[in-house]
Motif scaffolding. Sequence first.
Motif, short mmCIF file in Angstrom:
data_model
loop_
_atom_site.label_atom_id
_atom_site.label_comp_id
_atom_site.label_asym_id
_atom_site.label_seq_id
_atom_site.Cartn_x
_atom_site.Cartn_y
_atom_site.Cartn_z
N GLY A 31 2.57 -4.14 14.32
CA GLY A 31 2.47 -3.56 15.58
C GLY A 31 2.08 -2.00 15.23
N VAL A 32 2.78 -1.37 14.24
CA VAL A 32 2.53 -0.10 13.69
C VAL A 32 1.91 0.19 12.59
CG1 VAL A 32 4.68 0.83 15.07
CG2 VAL A 32 4.86 -0.01 12.66
N LEU A 33 1.03 -0.78 12.12
CA LEU A 33 0.23 -0.79 10.99
C LEU A 33 -1.09 0.41 11.01
CD1 LEU A 33 -0.71 -1.52 8.34
CD2 LEU A 33 -2.10 -3.24 9.10
N MET A 34 -1.56 0.17 12.36
CA MET A 34 -2.69 1.13 12.42
C MET A 34 -2.22 2.77 12.54
SD MET A 34 -5.86 0.21 12.49
CE MET A 34 -6.10 -1.35 11.84
N PRO A 35 -1.14 3.20 13.41
CA PRO A 35 -0.78 4.33 13.25
C PRO A 35 -0.22 4.93 11.75
CG PRO A 35 0.36 3.22 14.90
CD PRO A 35 -0.84 2.28 14.33
N VAL A 36 0.56 4.09 11.34
CA VAL A 36 0.86 4.38 9.71
C VAL A 36 -0.11 4.52 9.10
CG1 VAL A 36 2.48 3.45 8.12
CG2 VAL A 36 3.06 3.43 10.08
N TYR A 37 -1.20 3.69 8.75
CA TYR A 37 -2.21 3.60 8.10
C TYR A 37 -3.09 5.03 8.24
CZ TYR A 37 -5.65 1.74 4.79
OH TYR A 37 -6.23 1.27 3.50
N LEU A 38 -3.20 5.44 9.38
CA LEU A 38 -4.02 6.84 9.80
C LEU A 38 -3.15 7.75 9.36
CD1 LEU A 38 -5.31 5.67 13.34
CD2 LEU A 38 -6.85 6.13 11.21
N LEU A 39 -1.77 7.83 9.45
CA LEU A 39 -0.95 8.87 9.13
C LEU A 39 -1.07 8.98 7.52
CD1 LEU A 39 2.36 8.63 11.16
CD2 LEU A 39 0.69 10.68 11.14
N PHE A 40 -0.98 7.85 6.87
CA PHE A 40 -0.89 7.94 5.27
C PHE A 40 -2.29 8.26 4.77
CE2 PHE A 40 2.76 5.30 3.30
CZ PHE A 40 3.62 5.91 4.12
N ARG A 41 -3.52 8.10 5.57
CA ARG A 41 -4.72 8.37 5.10
C ARG A 41 -4.73 9.84 5.06
NH1 ARG A 41 -9.33 7.79 9.44
NH2 ARG A 41 -8.43 9.33 9.91
N ASP A 42 -4.32 10.63 6.39
CA ASP A 42 -4.56 11.95 6.44
C ASP A 42 -3.62 12.72 5.52
OD1 ASP A 42 -6.33 11.33 8.24
OD2 ASP A 42 -5.12 11.60 10.09
N MET A 43 -2.28 12.07 5.16
CA MET A 43 -1.48 12.82 4.40
C MET A 43 -1.72 12.45 2.87
SD MET A 43 2.21 12.90 6.45
CE MET A 43 2.57 11.27 6.33
N GLY A 44 -2.81 11.66 2.64
CA GLY A 44 -2.95 11.35 1.29
C GLY A 44 -1.85 10.31 0.55
N LEU A 45 -1.10 9.54 1.36
CA LEU A 45 -0.13 8.89 0.67
C LEU A 45 -0.37 7.32 0.54
CD1 LEU A 45 2.99 10.15 2.84
CD2 LEU A 45 2.39 10.49 0.47
N LEU A 46 -1.77 7.07 0.92
CA LEU A 46 -2.17 5.45 0.68
C LEU A 46 -2.39 5.44 -0.73
CD1 LEU A 46 -5.07 4.99 3.13
CD2 LEU A 46 -2.88 4.00 3.20
N ASP A 47 -1.65 4.27 -1.12
CA ASP A 47 -1.51 3.78 -2.53
C ASP A 47 -0.71 4.98 -3.41
OD1 ASP A 47 -2.14 2.21 -4.72
OD2 ASP A 47 -3.89 3.06 -5.27
N SER A 48 0.09 5.51 -2.97
CA SER A 48 1.06 6.19 -3.75
C SER A 48 2.48 5.70 -3.67
CB SER A 48 1.13 7.63 -3.19
OG SER A 48 1.90 7.63 -1.95
N GLN A 49 3.26 5.76 -4.66
CA GLN A 49 4.70 5.40 -4.98
C GLN A 49 5.54 6.17 -3.67
OE1 GLN A 49 5.19 6.27 -8.98
NE2 GLN A 49 5.17 4.18 -9.62
N LEU A 50 5.25 7.36 -3.75
CA LEU A 50 5.92 8.07 -2.56
C LEU A 50 5.83 7.56 -1.25
CD1 LEU A 50 7.64 10.56 -2.12
CD2 LEU A 50 5.57 11.94 -1.93
N GLY A 51 4.52 7.21 -0.85
CA GLY A 51 4.36 6.68 0.46
C GLY A 51 5.05 5.47 0.82
N LEU A 52 5.05 4.46 -0.15
CA LEU A 52 5.79 3.37 -0.15
C LEU A 52 7.20 3.46 -0.09
CD1 LEU A 52 4.30 0.62 0.59
CD2 LEU A 52 4.73 0.13 -1.94
N THR A 53 7.69 4.36 -0.86
CA THR A 53 9.14 4.88 -0.97
C THR A 53 9.77 5.23 0.28
OG1 THR A 53 9.17 5.46 -3.23
CG2 THR A 53 10.67 6.26 -2.23
#
Lengths: 273, 436
Positions: A119-141
């Motif tokens: 349910g929150v995949l899209m907003p989280v994905y967009l946030l992560f995209r803008d913060m450059g956290l996609l595919d990063s260990q920090l993001g998943l942490t």
Amino acid sequence: MNPTMTKKLLLTLLAWGIALIVFFPIFWMVLTGFKTEGEAVATPPSLFFEPTLAGYHEVMARADYLKFALNSIVISFGSTLLALIVAIPSAYSMAFLPTKRTRGTLLWMLSTKMLPPVGVLMPVYLLFRDMGLLDSQLGLTIVYMLMNLPIVVWMLYTFFKDIPKDILEAGRMDGAGTLQEVLYLLLPLTLPGIASTGLLSVILSWNEAFWSLNLTTSDAAPLTAFIASFSSPEGLFWAKLSAASTLAIAPILIFGWLTQKQMVRGLTFGAVK
Amino acid sequence: MRLTYALPLAGAATLASFAAHAETITVATVNNNDMIIMQGLTDEFEKAHPDIDLEWVVLEENVLRQRLTTDIATDGGQFDVMTIGTYEVPIWAKQDWLVELDDLPESYNEQDLLKPIRDGLSQDGSLYALPFYGESSMMYYRTDLFEQAGIEMPEQPTWEQVEDWASQINDPDNGVYGICLRGKPGWGENMAFVSTLVNTFGGRWFDEEWHPEINSPEWKEAVGFYVDLMNNYGPPGATSNGFNENQALFSSGKCGMWVDATSAAGRLYNPDESQVADKLGFAPAPIAETPKGANWLWSWTLAIPASSDAKDAARTFITWATSQDYIELVGETEGWTSVPPGTRESTYENPKYQEAAPFADFVLNAIQTADPTDSTLKPSPYIGVQTVNIPEFQAVGTQVGQMIGAALAGQQSVDAALDQAQRSVDRTMRQAGYYD
């Protein structure tokens, strides 16, 4: 045989039965990993066969296991540590300085676990995209820390509540500040509880598949993504998938086995009052 | 402690991916056999193109589809090459999510691509994806069982004949079932097959005004025929059988006939993977009222998302992986039955391939007779043989697939299942704004 003996025997048999049922899928997976693809789907399934390492060879040739494993270790331990750092002070305040709203806050925290993550995949994905956290260990942490926080706070809260207030008060009489009180009294007293909470958080992060598959690509992909690349709608894959799964659970299984004592002690901590 | 090195590590990883982005391309693909061979040939590509490094993300089909859709819909830019199917290409191209592939190098020989496949990947005359392998559907049968029963396979079998043959060779006591067909619910599982069956029985998904026709007499006849056939001569528990399960059943000698993807031919014909390799017969997919739409068309393709920041390198890679030279390379290194089928005419003209793959002509014929623009007896507003190429079809197809699965399992009658499916599809289409 007297009735108590019969009862004991039955209970023992029951315990063994349940243990075997729980253990069987893992046993079968390990076994299947050493079969050829043909044997893996043979009916009736074979219990005795010539073991082969072919599945493991292919798995290792197709993916860099160590990279995935390192990601899993960094992310699950990192997120657990972060969660503990945030949760210990909050559980402390809830356990020893409760207000009228403490109960409600606790329930509200738990209610976030009832939301389906997709349910929150899209907003989280967009946030992560803008913060450059996609595919990063920090993001998943960060995601795992937030995901496990309600459970960690709840568990710590119940452990802290079992500590008599008088002990902390005695410390204060001797001139301890809040920080000393927590560091020298509370934490040592509840260490088994904190350890088992941490272990649970590590295991939950290790096994999490939804966020790890959706938020990572290659650099930060943990072992769940490694497993996902071996199931296939086409062709035979059970032996390879079993080999990959065995490799993926091996570290956490060994870790859980070594820390079994703390786990059990922590989970039954305060059970008898 | 852990965090102190987790943070710099994560930072370093982000930096590294930044620095290397000029030449590293991330390729997302499905873990089917042909793609695994492609991944295995990474070194060959990097040797020929030292300025490009390949990074692979290999996932199971459904997981990959969800992952790619999330990324492309949010403009996430995580991938430079995406493996998608014929169903997605026209929909995504229309959204401007894919890079248009005009002015391909002459050596690529675009005209060599099989026409039905090429048409399916084009929008207004331009390609938006390049085909990696293509497939249609056809019938596999056991020549030994057919000989025993004295049956001769005609050039074009009909479903009526299939039912008759199934009754003759069905021998459950000895573990042989007359026919195996897909039963596992899903738009890409049972509905791929059921849609072709409905087509050949004269039915269609939607009329010209986009009103569903799921409870029409043609659908009831086709689905009724399918359920009876499977209940009488199919294996038990057919509702859990998808492509993979049926392939395992057929290759272990448990089915007399099987109608499914042409891409299974290579594996069924390989004695290492199949116990029936030496008694395997091929025939076109059976027909009923009309030959139109009786066999499906699908291809796995490589496309470049508009969000990629290494489009040129990505283009170099996809033209390499779908080229004639690549097919040649796989043939020489992996053996000719392992080459990706169904994309190029030159593959089928190659004497080495013809010799290694006696089923080649059946596959080529099946692909060439499938026409996504004209797959139903009555006119229809949509493109697609076993799919309807609109975004709503994944949901619609899976809903209907589940209801037909329930009918196959005997939980409800065929009529009730189709009436219910009709209501459900009608609701979806109305909500999506196709009509009021």
